[in-house]
Design an enzyme around this catalytic site. Structure first.
Site, mmCIF file in Angstrom:
data_model
loop_
_atom_site.group_PDB
_atom_site.id
_atom_site.type_symbol
_atom_site.label_atom_id
_atom_site.label_comp_id
_atom_site.label_asym_id
_atom_site.label_seq_id
_atom_site.Cartn_x
_atom_site.Cartn_y
_atom_site.Cartn_z
ATOM 1 N N HIS A 270 -3.691 -6.213 -15.231
ATOM 2 C CA HIS A 270 -3.553 -5.211 -14.167
ATOM 3 C C HIS A 270 -2.075 -4.949 -13.940
ATOM 4 O O HIS A 270 -1.280 -5.888 -13.846
ATOM 5 C CB HIS A 270 -4.189 -5.708 -12.859
ATOM 6 C CG HIS A 270 -3.989 -4.736 -11.742
ATOM 7 N ND1 HIS A 270 -4.776 -3.620 -11.586
ATOM 8 C CD2 HIS A 270 -3.051 -4.677 -10.762
ATOM 9 C CE1 HIS A 270 -4.348 -2.927 -10.550
ATOM 10 N NE2 HIS A 270 -3.303 -3.539 -10.027
ATOM 11 N N ASP B 63 -13.517 -2.743 -0.273
ATOM 12 C CA ASP B 63 -12.138 -2.378 -0.581
ATOM 13 C C ASP B 63 -11.983 -0.870 -0.670
ATOM 14 O O ASP B 63 -10.971 -0.322 -0.228
ATOM 15 C CB ASP B 63 -11.674 -3.027 -1.891
ATOM 16 C CG ASP B 63 -10.281 -2.533 -2.255
ATOM 17 O OD1 ASP B 63 -9.347 -2.829 -1.485
ATOM 18 O OD2 ASP B 63 -10.131 -1.810 -3.255
ATOM 19 N N ARG C 72 -6.584 2.404 5.018
ATOM 20 C CA ARG C 72 -5.180 1.963 5.029
ATOM 21 C C ARG C 72 -4.254 3.099 4.629
ATOM 22 O O ARG C 72 -3.151 3.250 5.163
ATOM 23 C CB ARG C 72 -4.995 0.767 4.084
ATOM 24 C CG ARG C 72 -5.620 -0.514 4.626
ATOM 25 C CD ARG C 72 -5.711 -1.579 3.530
ATOM 26 N NE ARG C 72 -4.437 -1.866 2.940
ATOM 27 C CZ ARG C 72 -4.264 -2.186 1.646
ATOM 28 N NH1 ARG C 72 -5.301 -2.286 0.835
ATOM 29 N NH2 ARG C 72 -3.071 -2.423 1.183
ATOM 30 N N SER D 51 -6.876 -6.611 -2.126
ATOM 31 C CA SER D 51 -7.462 -5.357 -2.617
ATOM 32 C C SER D 51 -7.509 -5.367 -4.150
ATOM 33 O O SER D 51 -8.551 -5.116 -4.767
ATOM 34 C CB SER D 51 -6.617 -4.192 -2.104
ATOM 35 O OG SER D 51 -6.926 -3.002 -2.763
ATOM 36 N N LYS E 101 -11.151 -6.511 -6.829
ATOM 37 C CA LYS E 101 -11.708 -5.673 -7.898
ATOM 38 C C LYS E 101 -11.644 -6.394 -9.243
ATOM 39 O O LYS E 101 -12.576 -6.341 -10.033
ATOM 40 C CB LYS E 101 -10.952 -4.345 -7.964
ATOM 41 C CG LYS E 101 -11.280 -3.455 -6.761
ATOM 42 C CD LYS E 101 -10.412 -2.225 -6.674
ATOM 43 C CE LYS E 101 -9.033 -2.496 -6.175
ATOM 44 N NZ LYS E 101 -8.285 -1.408 -5.610
#
Ligand code: URA
Length: 428
Positions: free
Chosen positions: A85, A166, A173, A188, A192
């Site tokens: 990621h 989320d 947010r 967050s 995932k």
């Protein structure tokens, strides 16, 4: 016994207290189901921005968000799963060569990815520039692709049932000034990635002008929080901190970045893209427990074979010409010298204004729009030589893009110091 109701939870955090497991489970579940109102969750998010969360609270918050939806499981696959990621940067197309490369090394890469918002592009937007390629892959088909040793990688959209808490919270947010909180960002992202079912994870946390986090200290704090969350959830996790003051590679924009990624898979491409791809691939392969050098799989064409198979498996034609924008504008060097600075944020904003990115979720993107960078910091330039080519289908976008690029680069007399691309590594 702590009080489990929305107002008590908000005031506990507002006053600097620690939330109990029961309070966290209740509030995340209630928010997902609509029993906790948006304004209550917004107030709690703001209290978390100011007061933070402990490691235990953040881990529990992450688990509650995972439990709000479906957790995928690929433990039955015969090869190890590993994913990457990135926190997002300008010209960050690394997933495109990386996923097939790591699959070519014998691992399985189940990557649920996102679309771009704001100045950083989204991996799905880039891949959708390939004619026929589809981001939506049903889970059963995902499993088939991952099980095929000739493919082994899927990059697709997360279904609505992956960490739905989320999805709701991130949207809230976004409009309440509560994105900038290390525990909220870490939970967050990690909810995932953990729900996606990968056994190992390598995080690329960007630092610099074009990144979400501008300082090494901030990036280190986020990376540490995410590595802790992954480790606590049983996912082998490491993070690299990598530089994002100047764009990665020589292109920013969807189809332009696909073309550059294919160059890397063909054995060429910009040195920084190759370096980061191989560094992340080595980390992923090691996390997957494989003893193989990804450089060999890149050099002998196996990574390219996996790329072609991966694109075809999702309906794409790897040989189809990529979309090109209808209009271009060139920015030229006004003097001889050496390019000493090219600001990532300015290039990101200009790319977005040219039509490559979206202002609101659901907006369309132009696949051909973007910027080619003919010179990068350290390159010599001569008067009149092209520095940047801007591409768009909507020529009225040029003025906004040119405005963003004003003062975005410097031509000096001496080569600038070349800072390292890999700044740090955070392991459990
Ligand atoms: N990306 C995410 O997925 N979540 C955040 O909170 C910030 C960036």
């Amino acid at each position: 016994m702590t009080a489990v109701d929305a107002v008590s939870i908000i005031t506990t955090k507002r006053d600097g207290g620690e939330l109990s497991d029961a309070q966290i489970d209740w509030v995340v579940d209630g928010f997902t189901k609509g029993a906790v109102a948006d304004e209550q969750m917004a107030a709690l998010a703001m209290a978390i921005v100011w007061r933070g969360m402990t490691r235990r609270e953040t881990a529990r918050w992450t688990n509650a968000m995972i439990a709000s939806g479906r957790r995928m499981d690929f433990t039955d696959l015969p090869r190890p799963t590993v994913d990457k990621h990135s926190t997002g940067g300008v010209g960050d197309k690394i997933t495109l060569p990386l996923a097939p490369l790591v699959a070519a090394c014998g691992a399985v890469v189940p990557q649920l990815s996102g679309r771009g918002l704001g100045h950083t592009g989204g991996t799905l937007d880039k891949l959708e520039a390939i004619p026929g390629w589809r981001a939506d892959v049903p889970v059963a088909r995902m499993r088939e692709i991952l099980s095929d040793p000739g493919i082994g990688a899927v990059v697709c959209a997360a279904g609505a049932d992956l960490a739905p808490a989320d999805k709701r919270l991130y949207a809230l947010r976004d409009v309440t000034g509560t994105v900038e909180s290390i525990p909220l960002i870490a939970s967050s992202i990690m909810s995932k990635k953990i729900a996606e079912g990968t056994a190992a994870l390598v995080l690329d946390v960007k630092v610099g002008s074009g990144a979400f986090l501008k300082t090494l200290d901030g990036a280190r704090e986020l990376a540490t929080a995410m590595v802790e969350l992954g480790t606590d959830a049983g996912v082998r996790t490491v993070a690299l901190l990598t530089a994002m003051d100047t764009p990665l590679g020589r292109t920013a924009g969807n189809a332009l970045e696909v073309a550059e990624s294919v160059e890397v898979l063909a054995g060429g491409g910009p040195a920084d893209i190759v370096e980061l791809t191989l560094t992340l691939a080595r980390e992923m392969v090691a996390q997957a427990g494989l003893d193989i050098d990804p450089a060999d799989a890149l050099a002998d064409g196996r990574a390219m074979d996996h790329w072609r198979a991966m694109i075809q498996a999702q309906g794409g034609d790897p040989d189809a010409p990529l979309p090109r924008a209808k209009h271009t504008e060139i920015i030229r060097a006004e003097r001889d010298g050496v390019l000493t600075r090219l600001d990532a944020m300015a290039v990101g904003i200009a790319t977005w204004r040219l039509g490559a990115g979206r202002a609101r979720q659901g907006d369309p993107v132009q696949f051909g729009a973007g910027i080619e960078m003919h010179a990068k910091p350290g390159d010599s330039v001569t008067t009149g030589e092209p520095l940047l080519t801007l591409h768009t289908d909507t020529p009225e976008a040029f003025s906004g893009a040119l405005a963003a690029l004003e003062n975005s680069f410097t031509i000096g007399t001496a080569p600038p110091p070349q800072p390292p691309l890999i700044l740090d590594r955070i392991a459990p």
